[in-house]
Design a protein around this motif. Structure first.
Motif, mmCIF file in Angstrom:
data_model
loop_
_atom_site.group_PDB
_atom_site.id
_atom_site.type_symbol
_atom_site.label_atom_id
_atom_site.label_comp_id
_atom_site.label_asym_id
_atom_site.label_seq_id
_atom_site.Cartn_x
_atom_site.Cartn_y
_atom_site.Cartn_z
ATOM 1 N N GLU A 108 0.918 -1.230 -0.030
ATOM 2 C CA GLU A 108 -0.006 0.018 0.000
ATOM 3 C C GLU A 108 0.868 1.178 0.023
ATOM 4 O OE1 GLU A 108 -3.127 0.637 -0.431
ATOM 5 O OE2 GLU A 108 -3.811 -1.641 -0.504
ATOM 6 N N ILE A 109 0.510 2.173 -0.881
ATOM 7 C CA ILE A 109 1.295 3.465 -0.758
ATOM 8 C C ILE A 109 0.083 4.515 -0.497
ATOM 9 C CG2 ILE A 109 2.392 5.212 -2.274
ATOM 10 C CD1 ILE A 109 3.813 2.309 -2.322
ATOM 11 N N VAL A 113 -1.879 8.166 -6.041
ATOM 12 C CA VAL A 113 -1.120 7.419 -6.736
ATOM 13 C C VAL A 113 -1.516 7.456 -8.351
ATOM 14 C CG1 VAL A 113 0.020 5.072 -7.213
ATOM 15 C CG2 VAL A 113 -0.333 5.922 -4.869
ATOM 16 N N TYR A 148 -6.208 5.744 -6.357
ATOM 17 C CA TYR A 148 -5.401 5.420 -7.445
ATOM 18 C C TYR A 148 -6.322 5.832 -8.767
ATOM 19 C CZ TYR A 148 -2.153 2.500 -4.933
ATOM 20 O OH TYR A 148 -1.064 1.909 -4.216
ATOM 21 N N THR A 191 2.211 10.146 -6.301
ATOM 22 C CA THR A 191 3.432 8.851 -6.590
ATOM 23 C C THR A 191 3.044 8.470 -7.899
ATOM 24 O OG1 THR A 191 3.706 8.283 -4.186
ATOM 25 C CG2 THR A 191 4.249 6.601 -6.035
ATOM 26 N N LEU A 193 3.311 5.354 -10.369
ATOM 27 C CA LEU A 193 3.786 4.143 -10.470
ATOM 28 C C LEU A 193 3.919 3.527 -12.067
ATOM 29 C CD1 LEU A 193 3.807 1.370 -9.212
ATOM 30 C CD2 LEU A 193 1.279 1.088 -9.271
ATOM 31 N N LYS A 219 8.345 11.351 -6.650
ATOM 32 C CA LYS A 219 8.028 9.908 -6.290
ATOM 33 C C LYS A 219 7.632 9.057 -7.199
ATOM 34 C CE LYS A 219 5.956 12.316 -1.886
ATOM 35 N NZ LYS A 219 4.585 12.429 -1.283
ATOM 36 N N ILE A 221 7.772 4.913 -8.500
ATOM 37 C CA ILE A 221 7.738 3.392 -8.173
ATOM 38 C C ILE A 221 7.573 2.645 -9.494
ATOM 39 C CG2 ILE A 221 6.967 1.278 -6.939
ATOM 40 C CD1 ILE A 221 5.742 3.363 -4.925
#
Length: 231
Positions: A108-109, A113, A148, A191, A193, A219, A221
């Motif tokens: 979990e972020i 996101v 998200y 973030t 992703l 940020k 990932i």
């Protein structure tokens, strides 16, 4: 007038006789049965696709220039078979179990996101009749919830095909393969992703990462289904 795309892919023979057959054990009913899906998830061990070292937290201590990376497994395993049938046999139903696997292995972020699928070249979208990475991103976003969202931030500037090329060629092609979509403004608090199906040399992902960072992403990932090693 809608464009009709001719689908020339070959279906799995078992799927002609039944709705779907599990790519792991052959059980009729689903393209991936619950038992095989659980096997992939429970046997997952994260590692860095760049240097192949163990990477349980996502952040590789050797590859400090890369953000946290999460990988499901090797392309030579069952996950590779699922990717093949999803992409090349146009088994769209595999998008859901693949997204569920990603959801289970990815932590979990906090905060907002943005899932950024690496863009597929238009030729492949036409031949498959769908964008496999974008569909996977949408399914994953549904599992994760309202913080998200899927954003097509990156677009293809060149439709070069990397399959069958060596590492040097891949790196050269990837360097100019992507650009930001028009009027894109990145939020330093979000973030980003980056999502793709296969990591071979990492050239495409690194090029995409560079574009996002240059545009202001603080940020980032990386999330990958499988790692493929060049011979």
């Amino acid at each position: 007038m809608p464009i009709i795309v001719k689908n020339t892919t070959i279906l799995n023979p078992l799927d002609l006789l039944a709705p779907h057959s599990c790519r792991g054990c052959g059980l009729i009913g689903k393209p991936l049965c619950d038992r095989c899906k659980k096997y992939i998830i429970t046997n997952h061990k994260n590692y860095c696709p760049n240097c192949k070292s163990k990477n349980p937290t996502g952040k590789c201590q050797k590859c400090k220039n890369l953000p946290p990376i999460f990988v499901v497994g090797e392309r030579s395993s069952l996950i590779g078979k699922l990717i093949h049938d999803y992409k090349y046999d146009s088994t769209r139903a595999l998008a859901l179990p693949l997204a569920e696997i990603l959801n289970q292995i990815f932590p979990e972020i906090p905060g907002n996101v943005s899932i950024v699928p690496l863009p597929t070249i238009s030729k492949h979208i036409r031949s498959r009749a769908f964008d496999h990475t974008l569909l996977l991103a949408k399914k994953l976003a549904k599992f994760r919830g309202k913080n998200y969202k899927v954003e097509k931030i990156l677009i293809r500037s060149k439709n070069t095909v990397q399959v069958g090329t060596n590492e040097k060629t891949r790196i050269a092609q990837a360097a100019s393969a992507y650009e930001l979509a028009k009027n894109t403004i990145l939020n330093p608090e979000t973030t980003y992703l980056l999502l793709d199906d296969v990591w071979t040399t990492g050239a495409s992902m690194k090029a995409a990462l560079k574009k996002l960072r240059k545009a202001g992403a603080l940020k980032t990932i990386i999330l990958i289904l499988a790692v493929n090693r060049l011979n």
